[in-house]
Design a protein around this motif. Structure first.
Motif, PDB file in Angstrom:
ATOM      1  N   GLU A 131       1.064  -1.146   0.025  1.00 56.98           N
ATOM      2  CA  GLU A 131      -0.696   0.128  -0.365  1.00 56.98           C
ATOM      3  C   GLU A 131       1.086   1.470   0.152  1.00 56.98           C
ATOM      4  O   GLU A 131       0.415   2.926  -0.330  1.00 56.98           O
ATOM      5  N   ALA A 132       1.711   1.364   0.459  1.00 61.45           N
ATOM      6  CA  ALA A 132       2.677   2.173   0.857  1.00 61.45           C
ATOM      7  C   ALA A 132       2.766   3.363   1.037  1.00 61.45           C
ATOM      8  O   ALA A 132       2.428   4.937   1.405  1.00 61.45           O
ATOM      9  N   ASP A 133       1.962   2.711   2.423  1.00 62.42           N
ATOM     10  CA  ASP A 133       1.673   4.423   3.221  1.00 62.42           C
ATOM     11  C   ASP A 133       2.584   4.334   4.853  1.00 62.42           C
ATOM     12  O   ASP A 133       2.090   4.578   5.545  1.00 62.42           O
ATOM     13  N   MET A 134       3.312   3.274   4.820  1.00 64.36           N
ATOM     14  CA  MET A 134       4.160   2.673   5.977  1.00 64.36           C
ATOM     15  C   MET A 134       4.842   4.397   6.188  1.00 64.36           C
ATOM     16  O   MET A 134       5.982   4.085   4.944  1.00 64.36           O
ATOM     17  N   PRO A 135       5.876   5.122   6.600  1.00 63.97           N
ATOM     18  CA  PRO A 135       6.352   5.793   6.852  1.00 63.97           C
ATOM     19  C   PRO A 135       7.777   5.186   6.801  1.00 63.97           C
ATOM     20  O   PRO A 135       8.267   4.237   7.405  1.00 63.97           O
ATOM     21  N   VAL A 136       8.667   6.006   5.976  1.00 65.88           N
ATOM     22  CA  VAL A 136       9.754   5.162   5.294  1.00 65.88           C
ATOM     23  C   VAL A 136      11.154   6.226   5.636  1.00 65.88           C
ATOM     24  O   VAL A 136      10.450   7.205   4.983  1.00 65.88           O
ATOM     25  N   VAL A 137      12.415   5.859   6.287  1.00 65.76           N
ATOM     26  CA  VAL A 137      13.378   6.655   6.704  1.00 65.76           C
ATOM     27  C   VAL A 137      14.396   5.562   6.182  1.00 65.76           C
ATOM     28  O   VAL A 137      14.464   4.112   6.936  1.00 65.76           O
ATOM     29  N   GLN A 138      15.427   6.147   5.234  1.00 62.95           N
ATOM     30  CA  GLN A 138      16.258   5.469   4.916  1.00 62.95           C
ATOM     31  C   GLN A 138      17.736   6.136   5.854  1.00 62.95           C
ATOM     32  O   GLN A 138      18.123   6.850   5.495  1.00 62.95           O
ATOM     33  N   LEU A 139      18.431   5.172   5.984  1.00 63.02           N
ATOM     34  CA  LEU A 139      20.146   4.992   6.449  1.00 63.02           C
ATOM     35  C   LEU A 139      20.831   4.668   5.448  1.00 63.02           C
ATOM     36  O   LEU A 139      21.143   3.563   4.804  1.00 63.02           O
ATOM     37  N   SER A 140      22.195   5.284   5.094  1.00 66.17           N
ATOM     38  CA  SER A 140      23.063   5.522   4.661  1.00 66.17           C
ATOM     39  C   SER A 140      24.112   4.006   5.337  1.00 66.17           C
ATOM     40  O   SER A 140      23.679   4.123   6.385  1.00 66.17           O
ATOM     41  N   ILE A 141      25.407   3.454   4.549  1.00 70.77           N
ATOM     42  CA  ILE A 141      26.545   3.348   4.867  1.00 70.77           C
ATOM     43  C   ILE A 141      27.865   3.222   4.971  1.00 70.77           C
ATOM     44  O   ILE A 141      27.524   4.390   3.772  1.00 70.77           O
ATOM     45  N   GLN A 142      28.489   3.590   5.568  1.00 71.69           N
ATOM     46  CA  GLN A 142      29.311   3.859   5.894  1.00 71.69           C
ATOM     47  C   GLN A 142      30.713   3.859   4.456  1.00 71.69           C
ATOM     48  O   GLN A 142      30.686   2.774   4.251  1.00 71.69           O
ATOM     49  N   ARG A 143      31.605   4.270   3.475  1.00 72.41           N
ATOM     50  CA  ARG A 143      31.511   3.904   2.474  1.00 72.41           C
ATOM     51  C   ARG A 143      33.552   3.215   3.168  1.00 72.41           C
ATOM     52  O   ARG A 143      33.009   1.977   1.518  1.00 72.41           O
ATOM     53  N   ASP A 144      33.246   3.348   3.685  1.00 72.67           N
ATOM     54  CA  ASP A 144      34.797   1.904   4.310  1.00 72.67           C
ATOM     55  C   ASP A 144      34.330   0.733   4.408  1.00 72.67           C
ATOM     56  O   ASP A 144      35.303   0.273   4.971  1.00 72.67           O
ATOM     57  N   TYR A 145      33.301   0.641   4.365  1.00 75.38           N
ATOM     58  CA  TYR A 145      32.047  -0.978   5.371  1.00 75.38           C
ATOM     59  C   TYR A 145      32.546  -0.916   6.521  1.00 75.38           C
ATOM     60  O   TYR A 145      32.893  -2.366   6.555  1.00 75.38           O
ATOM     61  N   ASP A 146      33.657  -0.453   7.482  1.00 76.29           N
ATOM     62  CA  ASP A 146      34.123  -1.159   8.736  1.00 76.29           C
ATOM     63  C   ASP A 146      33.070  -1.754   9.018  1.00 76.29           C
ATOM     64  O   ASP A 146      32.094  -1.614   9.609  1.00 76.29           O
ATOM     65  N   PRO A 147      32.949  -3.169  10.180  1.00 78.58           N
ATOM     66  CA  PRO A 147      32.358  -3.343  10.304  1.00 78.58           C
ATOM     67  C   PRO A 147      31.956  -3.650  11.139  1.00 78.58           C
ATOM     68  O   PRO A 147      30.737  -3.397  11.732  1.00 78.58           O
ATOM     69  N   ALA A 148      32.973  -3.023  12.344  1.00 77.57           N
ATOM     70  CA  ALA A 148      32.954  -2.687  13.440  1.00 77.57           C
ATOM     71  C   ALA A 148      31.775  -1.477  14.291  1.00 77.57           C
ATOM     72  O   ALA A 148      31.681  -0.818  14.989  1.00 77.57           O
ATOM     73  N   VAL A 149      32.213  -0.486  13.327  1.00 79.67           N
ATOM     74  CA  VAL A 149      31.073   0.441  13.012  1.00 79.67           C
ATOM     75  C   VAL A 149      30.421   0.322  12.935  1.00 79.67           C
ATOM     76  O   VAL A 149      28.675   1.081  13.708  1.00 79.67           O
ATOM     77  N   HIS A 150      29.517  -0.339  11.369  1.00 74.85           N
ATOM     78  CA  HIS A 150      28.141  -0.350  11.289  1.00 74.85           C
ATOM     79  C   HIS A 150      27.313  -1.079  12.493  1.00 74.85           C
ATOM     80  O   HIS A 150      25.943  -0.993  12.935  1.00 74.85           O
ATOM     81  N   LEU A 151      28.452  -2.549  13.004  1.00 77.76           N
ATOM     82  CA  LEU A 151      27.142  -2.596  14.381  1.00 77.76           C
ATOM     83  C   LEU A 151      27.475  -1.761  15.752  1.00 77.76           C
ATOM     84  O   LEU A 151      26.830  -2.209  15.497  1.00 77.76           O
ATOM     85  N   ALA A 152      28.682  -1.037  15.826  1.00 75.85           N
ATOM     86  CA  ALA A 152      28.000  -0.411  17.068  1.00 75.85           C
ATOM     87  C   ALA A 152      27.206   0.801  16.302  1.00 75.85           C
ATOM     88  O   ALA A 152      26.202   1.517  17.226  1.00 75.85           O
ATOM     89  N   ALA A 153      26.753   1.270  15.232  1.00 75.01           N
ATOM     90  CA  ALA A 153      26.060   1.971  14.875  1.00 75.01           C
ATOM     91  C   ALA A 153      24.573   0.965  14.796  1.00 75.01           C
ATOM     92  O   ALA A 153      24.000   1.482  15.703  1.00 75.01           O
ATOM     93  N   GLY A 154      24.162   0.153  14.858  1.00 77.64           N
ATOM     94  CA  GLY A 154      23.495  -0.734  15.197  1.00 77.64           C
ATOM     95  C   GLY A 154      22.857  -1.367  16.180  1.00 77.64           C
ATOM     96  O   GLY A 154      21.833  -0.947  16.249  1.00 77.64           O
ATOM     97  N   ARG A 155      24.357  -1.113  17.423  1.00 80.64           N
ATOM     98  CA  ARG A 155      23.567  -0.925  19.134  1.00 80.64           C
ATOM     99  C   ARG A 155      23.513   0.202  18.968  1.00 80.64           C
ATOM    100  O   ARG A 155      22.531   0.094  20.454  1.00 80.64           O
TER     101      ARG A 155
END
Length: 270
Positions: A131-155
């Motif tokens: 239905e495309a009626d759910m509010p949606v926000v996007q988050l980018s990824i960092q272009r250095d692809y650091d797994p520790a940084v993205h795990l920390a972002a998830g936390r």
């Protein structure tokens, strides 16, 4: 509302939900798994945060427009796929909340009011919320692809799960376009077997450590020459780091040869 799970979703290729005549049943299993997310989540979320592999930036960026446009970030598809509209609203307040959580955790983040929906977002969401009626926000990824940084972002983003926000990390468990066929059968199967073991079998502390060393996995660089489509997984995992994982989609003959999977972190509601 109870705590929502998080997901890492293999989103398929290009604008596939609008190409069923061309693809036939190739995406049937993936589509069924995406449709089922709504059942698994249960009560309707207040909004969705999509961590998209198709948006890279130096620091984290959060889409903050109230009415996002469309980004047709693919080539060589039929003309009608460049007229697709997925008119879900944005949610500036949620975007500000996401940026604040990241900044407070020492992860620099800024708002981008002009960012539209890329196909890692709209192709994945179309079966879940048609239905495309759910509010949606996007988050980018960092272009250095650091797994520790993205795990920390998830936390840092974990509190959103108690605020009615569904975190959907959109990528692909195998993403080597030069081996998208029989050439990728062995590497996709071997890497997926490692991924299943790391996410489903290891205790949380070992699971996170294993994901930090993902490039040591069998055929890791064959499966992901560039790990942009794996990076969102680390955010989904970080946001539910102590909770059990479940494989919610698995195929060993995707496009005839490839092994691909999607995962949920945390329990389903139904």
């Amino acid at each position: 509302m109870s705590r929502l799970p998080t997901y890492f979703v293999s989103h398929g290729g290009g604008p596939w939900p609008w190409m069923k005549e061309q693809y036939g049943p190739a995406y049937a299993a993936l589509e069924a798994s995406l449709v089922d997310i709504k059942r698994q989540v249960g009560e309707r979320p207040k909004a969705v945060l999509v961590v998209t592999s198709h948006w890279e930036s130096e620091d984290f960026l959060v889409s903050s427009g109230a009415a996002p446009g469309m980004i047709y970030d693919y080539g060589g598809f039929p003309p009608h796929t460049y007229q697709i509209r997925y008119p879900a609203p944005g949610q500036p307040q949620l975007a500000a909340r996401v940026a604040a959580l990241l900044n407070d955790a020492g992860q620099p983040a800024a708002l981008d009011a002009g960012r539209g929906f890329d196909h890692g977002t709209f192709s994945m969401l179309a079966p879940v919320y048609p239905e495309a009626d759910m509010p949606v926000v996007q988050l980018s990824i960092q272009r250095d692809y650091d797994p520790a940084v993205h795990l920390a972002a998830g936390r840092a983003l974990a509190p959103l799960r108690d605020e009615g926000v569904l975190i959907l990390a959109s990528g692909l468990s195998f993403h080597n376009l030069r081996q998208f066929g029989a050439a990728g059968a062995q590497s996709s199967h071997a890497f997926d077997a490692w991924l299943q073991h790391a996410l489903l079998d290891l205790p949380p502390s070992e699971r996170s450590a294993a994901m930090l060393r993902w490039s040591e996995a069998p055929y890791a660089r064959h499966a992901h020459p560039r790990e942009d489509h794996l990076v969102p997984l680390w955010v989904a995992l970080g946001a539910a780091e102590d909770e059990a994982a479940t494989c919610v989609y698995h195929e060993e003959n995707f496009f005839g040869s490839l092994t691909v999977s999607s995962f949920r972190f945390g329990p389903a509601a139904g």
